[in-house]
Design a protein around this motif. Structure first.
Motif, PDB file in Angstrom:
ATOM      1  N   SER A  55       1.592   6.816  -0.717  1.00 57.15           N
ATOM      2  CA  SER A  55       0.112   7.291  -0.860  1.00 57.15           C
ATOM      3  C   SER A  55      -1.038   6.539  -0.377  1.00 57.15           C
ATOM      4  O   SER A  55      -2.069   7.264   0.206  1.00 57.15           O
ATOM      5  CB  SER A  55      -0.026   7.456  -2.363  1.00 57.15           C
ATOM      6  OG  SER A  55       0.337   6.304  -2.966  1.00 57.15           O
ATOM      7  N   LEU A  56      -0.876   5.389  -0.447  1.00 58.16           N
ATOM      8  CA  LEU A  56      -2.081   4.443   0.046  1.00 58.16           C
ATOM      9  C   LEU A  56      -1.589   3.492   1.174  1.00 58.16           C
ATOM     10  O   LEU A  56      -0.705   2.654   1.007  1.00 58.16           O
ATOM     11  CB  LEU A  56      -2.476   3.436  -1.097  1.00 58.16           C
ATOM     12  CG  LEU A  56      -3.002   4.364  -2.524  1.00 58.16           C
ATOM     13  CD1 LEU A  56      -3.276   3.406  -3.584  1.00 58.16           C
ATOM     14  CD2 LEU A  56      -4.429   5.140  -2.164  1.00 58.16           C
ATOM     15  N   ASN A  57      -2.357   3.343   2.360  1.00 60.44           N
ATOM     16  CA  ASN A  57      -1.888   2.626   3.499  1.00 60.44           C
ATOM     17  C   ASN A  57      -2.783   1.521   3.852  1.00 60.44           C
ATOM     18  O   ASN A  57      -3.066   1.001   4.846  1.00 60.44           O
ATOM     19  CB  ASN A  57      -1.719   3.555   4.689  1.00 60.44           C
ATOM     20  CG  ASN A  57      -2.727   4.314   5.156  1.00 60.44           C
ATOM     21  OD1 ASN A  57      -3.859   4.062   4.627  1.00 60.44           O
ATOM     22  ND2 ASN A  57      -2.417   5.208   5.890  1.00 60.44           N
ATOM     23  N   ASP A  58      -3.895   1.356   2.958  1.00 58.17           N
ATOM     24  CA  ASP A  58      -5.128   0.473   3.225  1.00 58.17           C
ATOM     25  C   ASP A  58      -5.203  -0.700   2.247  1.00 58.17           C
ATOM     26  O   ASP A  58      -6.506  -1.008   2.159  1.00 58.17           O
ATOM     27  CB  ASP A  58      -6.456   1.107   3.624  1.00 58.17           C
ATOM     28  CG  ASP A  58      -6.694   1.909   2.093  1.00 58.17           C
ATOM     29  OD1 ASP A  58      -6.197   2.007   1.291  1.00 58.17           O
ATOM     30  OD2 ASP A  58      -7.916   2.480   2.267  1.00 58.17           O
ATOM     31  N   LEU A  59      -4.272  -0.876   1.467  1.00 55.91           N
ATOM     32  CA  LEU A  59      -4.529  -1.560   0.373  1.00 55.91           C
ATOM     33  C   LEU A  59      -5.324  -2.999   0.793  1.00 55.91           C
ATOM     34  O   LEU A  59      -5.847  -3.957  -0.198  1.00 55.91           O
ATOM     35  CB  LEU A  59      -3.054  -2.318  -0.274  1.00 55.91           C
ATOM     36  CG  LEU A  59      -2.708  -0.605  -1.193  1.00 55.91           C
ATOM     37  CD1 LEU A  59      -1.328  -1.115  -1.932  1.00 55.91           C
ATOM     38  CD2 LEU A  59      -3.643  -0.216  -2.177  1.00 55.91           C
ATOM     39  N   PRO A  60      -4.829  -3.953   1.673  1.00 53.63           N
ATOM     40  CA  PRO A  60      -5.412  -4.956   2.009  1.00 53.63           C
ATOM     41  C   PRO A  60      -6.943  -5.125   2.380  1.00 53.63           C
ATOM     42  O   PRO A  60      -7.760  -5.950   2.070  1.00 53.63           O
ATOM     43  CB  PRO A  60      -4.745  -5.612   3.301  1.00 53.63           C
ATOM     44  CG  PRO A  60      -3.477  -5.084   3.297  1.00 53.63           C
ATOM     45  CD  PRO A  60      -3.649  -3.664   2.701  1.00 53.63           C
ATOM     46  N   HIS A  61      -7.430  -3.826   2.887  1.00 55.77           N
ATOM     47  CA  HIS A  61      -8.924  -3.568   2.683  1.00 55.77           C
ATOM     48  C   HIS A  61      -9.363  -3.111   1.635  1.00 55.77           C
ATOM     49  O   HIS A  61     -10.789  -3.321   1.219  1.00 55.77           O
ATOM     50  CB  HIS A  61      -8.948  -2.561   3.902  1.00 55.77           C
ATOM     51  CG  HIS A  61      -8.546  -2.787   4.869  1.00 55.77           C
ATOM     52  ND1 HIS A  61      -9.266  -3.814   5.991  1.00 55.77           N
ATOM     53  CD2 HIS A  61      -7.517  -2.428   5.960  1.00 55.77           C
ATOM     54  CE1 HIS A  61      -8.439  -3.902   6.943  1.00 55.77           C
ATOM     55  NE2 HIS A  61      -7.399  -3.236   7.204  1.00 55.77           N
ATOM     56  N   ARG A  62      -8.835  -2.488   0.795  1.00 55.94           N
ATOM     57  CA  ARG A  62      -9.179  -1.900  -0.567  1.00 55.94           C
ATOM     58  C   ARG A  62      -9.276  -3.109  -1.725  1.00 55.94           C
ATOM     59  O   ARG A  62     -10.114  -2.766  -2.499  1.00 55.94           O
ATOM     60  CB  ARG A  62      -8.049  -0.881  -0.928  1.00 55.94           C
ATOM     61  CG  ARG A  62      -8.436   0.188  -2.259  1.00 55.94           C
ATOM     62  CD  ARG A  62      -7.294   1.016  -2.397  1.00 55.94           C
ATOM     63  NE  ARG A  62      -7.068   2.207  -1.474  1.00 55.94           N
ATOM     64  CZ  ARG A  62      -7.549   3.265  -1.649  1.00 55.94           C
ATOM     65  NH1 ARG A  62      -8.127   3.728  -2.834  1.00 55.94           N
ATOM     66  NH2 ARG A  62      -7.476   4.223  -0.579  1.00 55.94           N
ATOM     67  N   ASP A  63      -8.537  -3.756  -1.615  1.00 62.13           N
ATOM     68  CA  ASP A  63      -8.268  -4.973  -2.785  1.00 62.13           C
ATOM     69  C   ASP A  63      -8.694  -6.465  -2.343  1.00 62.13           C
ATOM     70  O   ASP A  63      -7.626  -6.700  -1.562  1.00 62.13           O
ATOM     71  CB  ASP A  63      -7.039  -4.435  -3.531  1.00 62.13           C
ATOM     72  CG  ASP A  63      -7.037  -5.336  -4.929  1.00 62.13           C
ATOM     73  OD1 ASP A  63      -6.786  -6.472  -4.602  1.00 62.13           O
ATOM     74  OD2 ASP A  63      -7.005  -4.574  -5.873  1.00 62.13           O
ATOM     75  N   PRO A  64      -9.112  -7.022  -2.854  1.00 64.69           N
ATOM     76  CA  PRO A  64      -9.568  -8.579  -2.352  1.00 64.69           C
ATOM     77  C   PRO A  64      -8.209  -9.383  -2.666  1.00 64.69           C
ATOM     78  O   PRO A  64      -8.011 -10.435  -1.895  1.00 64.69           O
ATOM     79  CB  PRO A  64     -10.717  -8.884  -3.288  1.00 64.69           C
ATOM     80  CG  PRO A  64     -11.513  -7.796  -3.609  1.00 64.69           C
ATOM     81  CD  PRO A  64     -10.525  -6.724  -3.784  1.00 64.69           C
ATOM     82  N   ALA A  65      -7.471  -9.040  -3.750  1.00 64.43           N
ATOM     83  CA  ALA A  65      -6.499 -10.014  -4.206  1.00 64.43           C
ATOM     84  C   ALA A  65      -5.330  -9.622  -3.209  1.00 64.43           C
ATOM     85  O   ALA A  65      -4.540 -10.507  -2.682  1.00 64.43           O
ATOM     86  CB  ALA A  65      -6.012  -9.659  -5.490  1.00 64.43           C
ATOM     87  N   ILE A  66      -5.047  -8.615  -2.636  1.00 64.70           N
ATOM     88  CA  ILE A  66      -4.167  -8.007  -1.993  1.00 64.70           C
ATOM     89  C   ILE A  66      -4.404  -8.641  -0.422  1.00 64.70           C
ATOM     90  O   ILE A  66      -3.879  -9.163   0.418  1.00 64.70           O
ATOM     91  CB  ILE A  66      -3.878  -6.509  -1.804  1.00 64.70           C
ATOM     92  CG1 ILE A  66      -3.117  -6.165  -3.234  1.00 64.70           C
ATOM     93  CG2 ILE A  66      -2.917  -6.285  -0.728  1.00 64.70           C
ATOM     94  CD1 ILE A  66      -3.109  -4.755  -3.393  1.00 64.70           C
ATOM     95  N   ALA A  67      -5.850  -8.847  -0.184  1.00 67.17           N
ATOM     96  CA  ALA A  67      -6.226  -9.271   1.098  1.00 67.17           C
ATOM     97  C   ALA A  67      -5.947 -10.779   0.910  1.00 67.17           C
ATOM     98  O   ALA A  67      -5.435 -11.366   2.259  1.00 67.17           O
ATOM     99  CB  ALA A  67      -7.669  -9.010   1.395  1.00 67.17           C
ATOM    100  N   ASP A  68      -6.027 -11.520  -0.052  1.00 68.76           N
ATOM    101  CA  ASP A  68      -5.619 -12.919  -0.085  1.00 68.76           C
ATOM    102  C   ASP A  68      -4.132 -12.959   0.162  1.00 68.76           C
ATOM    103  O   ASP A  68      -3.863 -13.893   0.760  1.00 68.76           O
ATOM    104  CB  ASP A  68      -6.117 -13.363  -1.550  1.00 68.76           C
ATOM    105  CG  ASP A  68      -7.608 -13.554  -1.743  1.00 68.76           C
ATOM    106  OD1 ASP A  68      -8.257 -13.444  -0.755  1.00 68.76           O
ATOM    107  OD2 ASP A  68      -8.210 -13.797  -2.771  1.00 68.76           O
ATOM    108  N   LEU A  69      -3.306 -12.285  -0.555  1.00 69.92           N
ATOM    109  CA  LEU A  69      -1.889 -12.327  -0.384  1.00 69.92           C
ATOM    110  C   LEU A  69      -1.673 -12.152   1.157  1.00 69.92           C
ATOM    111  O   LEU A  69      -0.773 -12.571   1.630  1.00 69.92           O
ATOM    112  CB  LEU A  69      -1.214 -11.089  -1.312  1.00 69.92           C
ATOM    113  CG  LEU A  69       0.173 -10.998  -1.162  1.00 69.92           C
ATOM    114  CD1 LEU A  69       0.831 -12.385  -1.515  1.00 69.92           C
ATOM    115  CD2 LEU A  69       0.853  -9.844  -1.905  1.00 69.92           C
TER     116      LEU A  69
END
Length: 198
Positions: A55-69
């Motif tokens: 369903s979601l393919n942009d999580l590092p752009h959508r969420d700062p914590a996932i971008a840090d990961l």
């Protein structure tokens, strides 16, 4: 003297980042509430819990914590590619990333990740009784008359290797390596983030 041939490497690291784990747990639970398409896909495909896989393919752009990961994952993927001896013109590139909230007793049947180079999982919350991840020797279909291995055989000779992750555990493997999530015995949800590199 025996030589080791055709090794299968599993990259394992422990990421000591309590604040990141808390932020990722919050992100996963929020997505599980708000992502109606992901909840519908999970229900229709018998996934016991929630995954954003379809369903979601942009999580590092959508969420700062996932971008840090992602920055952590990028470093580990690049180091693992070097360890594997890959002849690459560029560093491995994150191709897909999805979050998982697997309910107690849930499992994930054995599978591979086609069209990827490296795959892995980062474990955010691993309550008591969570299912382990189990890797399968890729030579199993060709073993024909091979005898069973003794229970005390070295890990590198076993047909299956099971890993019991902890919060902060990062696992990376080559995408052709067949793996599964074993059924858990606990009731609490196991939170993790899976990904592919191409």
């Amino acid at each position: 003297m025996a030589r080791t041939l055709f090794a299968t490497l599993l990259h394992e690291a422990s990421i000591d980042a309590p604040a990141l784990l808390l932020a990722l747990a919050h992100s996963i639970r929020t997505l599980a509430q708000d992502d109606f398409a992901g909840r519908r896909w999970s229900r229709e495909h018998g996934y016991k819990g929630y995954t954003s896989y379809a369903s979601l393919n942009d999580l590092p752009h959508r969420d700062p914590a996932i971008a840090d990961l992602r920055r952590i994952l990028d470093r580990h993927a690049a180091a693992f590619a070097l360890e594997l001896g890959f002849d690459l013109k560029r560093k491995p590139r994150l191709d897909s990333l999805w979050v998982n909230s697997l309910k107690g007793g849930g499992h994930h049947a054995a599978h591979i990740h086609p069209q990827s180079m490296l795959s892995g999982t980062f474990y955010v919350e691993v309550p008591a009784g969570s299912g382990d991840i189990r890797f399968e020797d890729p030579r199993l279909p060709m073993m024909m008359a091979s005898p069973l291995r003794r229970d005390d055989a070295p890990e590198m000779l076993r047909p299956f290797v099971t890993v019991s992750p902890q919060p902060g555990t990062l696992l990376l493997w080559e995408s052709w390596l067949r793996h599964e999530v074993r059924p858990g015995t606990g009731r609490a949800e196991r939170l993790s983030i899976s990904f592919n590199y191409a």
